[in-house]
Design a protein around this motif. Structure first.
Motif, short mmCIF file in Angstrom:
data_model
loop_
_atom_site.label_atom_id
_atom_site.label_comp_id
_atom_site.label_asym_id
_atom_site.label_seq_id
_atom_site.Cartn_x
_atom_site.Cartn_y
_atom_site.Cartn_z
N SER A 108 25.07 -34.40 -112.96
CA SER A 108 23.66 -34.74 -113.20
C SER A 108 22.94 -35.18 -111.94
CB SER A 108 23.57 -35.87 -114.24
OG SER A 108 24.04 -37.10 -113.70
N MET A 109 23.69 -35.34 -110.84
CA MET A 109 23.13 -35.91 -109.62
C MET A 109 22.97 -34.88 -108.52
SD MET A 109 25.40 -39.41 -109.62
CE MET A 109 25.09 -39.66 -107.88
N SER A 110 21.99 -35.11 -107.67
CA SER A 110 21.76 -34.27 -106.50
C SER A 110 22.73 -34.66 -105.38
CB SER A 110 20.32 -34.42 -106.01
OG SER A 110 20.13 -33.76 -104.77
N LEU B 88 17.36 -32.87 -110.66
CA LEU B 88 18.57 -33.67 -110.63
C LEU B 88 18.26 -35.13 -110.29
CD1 LEU B 88 21.05 -31.24 -108.83
CD2 LEU B 88 20.79 -31.66 -111.28
N ALA C 151 20.80 -41.80 -112.66
CA ALA C 151 21.97 -41.28 -113.36
C ALA C 151 22.71 -42.41 -114.07
CB ALA C 151 22.91 -40.58 -112.38
N SER D 9 23.86 -34.24 -119.32
CA SER D 9 25.12 -34.42 -118.60
C SER D 9 25.42 -35.90 -118.37
CB SER D 9 25.08 -33.67 -117.27
OG SER D 9 26.31 -33.75 -116.60
N ALA D 10 24.41 -36.67 -117.94
CA ALA D 10 24.61 -38.10 -117.68
C ALA D 10 24.86 -38.86 -118.98
CB ALA D 10 23.39 -38.67 -116.96
N PHE E 219 13.29 -35.10 -114.60
CA PHE E 219 14.62 -34.50 -114.59
C PHE E 219 14.73 -33.38 -115.63
CE2 PHE E 219 15.27 -39.17 -113.80
CZ PHE E 219 15.22 -39.05 -112.41
N SER E 220 15.60 -32.43 -115.34
CA SER E 220 15.84 -31.34 -116.28
C SER E 220 16.64 -31.86 -117.47
CB SER E 220 16.61 -30.22 -115.58
OG SER E 220 17.92 -30.65 -115.24
N SER F 239 19.20 -30.53 -118.78
CA SER F 239 20.64 -30.39 -118.55
C SER F 239 21.21 -31.58 -117.79
CB SER F 239 20.94 -29.09 -117.79
OG SER F 239 20.29 -29.08 -116.53
N SER F 240 20.47 -32.10 -116.80
CA SER F 240 20.96 -33.25 -116.05
C SER F 240 20.95 -34.52 -116.90
CB SER F 240 20.13 -33.46 -114.77
OG SER F 240 18.79 -33.80 -115.09
#
Length: 318
Positions: A177-179, A189, A195, A68-69, A61-62, A64-65
Motif C-alpha cells: 500500500s506504500m510508495s 500510494l 498506511a 491492502s493496508a 489514495f487508490s 487498492s492501496s
C-alpha cells in the motif's frame, strides 16, 4: 528506536494478556494512534485541518492501496490473537521465537519478492539462522514439557506456528500500500503515516468480529462475555492500552526505516524484539526453571543463532 519500543511492549504484552481483557484494551489504544497518525500525515503532506479518515483517504489514495493496508490490519489481528493465546498456553519464551520467528522468515521472503532490496545471499543466510533458532527453541521446549501438561503445551506450540504463518503475510500487504519514495509518493500510494492509520482502522474494526468469536469459542480457558471487561483492574487496562500504543509506535518506526533499508530488512530488524521477549520469558518469568540439565545450552545456541540472523539481515543492506 524499534528495539526500545518493542522492549517496552514485550513486558506489557505479558503483563496484560493473562487477564482476559487484553484484546479490548490494546485495540482501544489504536483509536488514539489513528487520530495522531492522521494528524501527522495531513500536516506533513498538505497542512489540512480536517480529521475525516474516510473522506481524506479516498481523495488521495487508490482503493487498492487502502484495501491492502486495511487487509494488513485484519491479517495481523488474526495472527496476534493466536499469538497471545499461544503465550498463555506455551509461555513467552516459546511462543515468540516460534510464532514471530516463523513470521520473520515468511515476512522477509514475501516482502523481498515484492520489493527486492539488499544482498539476497546475506539476507537469506540471516533467515536461515532464524530458522535454526526456531528449531532449537522447539527442542528446548520439548525437554521442559511434562507429561501432565503435554497436551496443553503442544496446543500452544501449534497455535504459535499458525500465528507465525498468518503473521508472515501482513507486512507484505502493508508494504504493497506504500510508495517506495516517501518524499515524492507515487500517485495513489501512501506514506508510512497514512498506511499505519489505515492498518489501524482494519485492525480496530475487525476486532469487533474476531474478539467476539474468541470470547465465545476461546482457544484457551472458559468463554467470557463483554461485561467481564469492566471487572478488570485499572492496572490491567492501562497495560493493555500502553501495549497497543507502544507497539504501533514501533511499527511506525519500522515503516519509516523501510524507506532507506528496504521492506525486507526493516521487517526483519523489527522482529529482533523476539529476543527481548525470550529474555523476559527465560529470566523474568522463569519459564525454563524446571528444565533438565543441558537445556541452557540449547537456549544459548538459540540466542546466538537468532542474534546472528538479525545481524546478517542488517548487513544485507550495507
Amino acid at each position: 528506536m524499534i528495539f526500545i519500543t518493542r522492549f517496552m511492549n514485550s513486558f506489557l504484552h505479558q503483563a496484560s494478556f493473562a487477564t482476559g481483557y487484553w484484546y479490548y484494551d490494546r485495540h482501544r489504544s489504536v483509536r488514539l494512534v489513528i487520530l495522531v497518525g492522521l494528524a501527522i500525515d495531513q500536516i506533513a503532506q498538505s497542512g489540512l485541518s480536517s480529521l475525516s479518515v474516510i473522506y481524506y483517504s479516498a481523495q488521495l489514495f487508490s482503493s487498492s492501496s487502502l484495501i491492502s493496508a486495511i487487509l494488513a490490519g485484519i491479517v495481523f489481528n488474526i495472527s496476534n490473537i493466536l499469538l497471545v493465546a499461544s503465550i498463555n498456553l506455551a509461555g513467552m519464551a516459546v511462543a515468540f521465537p516460534v510464532g514471530v520467528g516463523l513470521a520473520l522468515v515468511l515476512g522477509v521472503i514475501t516482502t523481498y519478492i515484492g520489493n527486492p532490496q539488499g544482498d539476497p545471499l546475506i539476507l537469506f543466510a540471516g533467515v536461515a539462522c532464524v530458522v535454526i533458532a526456531i528449531i532449537f527453541t522447539a527442542v528446548a521446549y520439548g525437554r521442559v514439557t511434562q507429561e501432565s501438561d503435554k497436551s496443553r503445551r503442544n496446543k500452544g506450540l501449534i497455535t504459535a506456528i499458525l500465528a507465525g504463518i498468518i503473521m508472515g503475510w501482513f507486512f507484505r500487504f502493508l508494504a504493497g500500500s506504500m510508495s517506495d519514495n516517501f518524499s515524492l509518493p507515487t500517485t495513489g500510494l501512501m506514506t508510512p503515516y497514512s498506511a499505519l492509520v489505515m492498518f489501524a482502522v482494519g485492525l480496530f474494526l475487525s476486532n469487533f468480529v474476531l474478539n467476539t468469536l474468541v470470547m465465545k469459542k476461546p482457544i484457551a480457558g472458559e468463554p467470557v462475555n463483554g461485561k467481564m471487561y469492566f471487572s478488570g483492574s485499572l492496572r490491567d487496562h492501562v497495560c493493555g492500552w500502553f501495549g497497543g500504543m507502544i507497539w504501533c509506535v514501533g511499527l511506525g518506526f519500522s515503516l519509516i526505516a523501510s524507506g532507506q533499508a528496504g521492506y525486507a530488512v526493516s521487517y526483519g530488524l523489527g522482529q529482533g524484539a523476539t529476543m527481548i521477549a525470550v529474555i523476559w520469558g527465560v529470566f523474568i518469568w522463569k519459564e525454563f526453571a524446571s528444565a533438565p540439565t543441558g537445556t541452557n545450552k540449547l537456549l544459548i545456541t538459540m540466542f546466538i543463532s537468532y542474534i546472528v540472523g538479525i545481524v546478517l539481515i542488517i548487513a544485507a543492506n550495507q
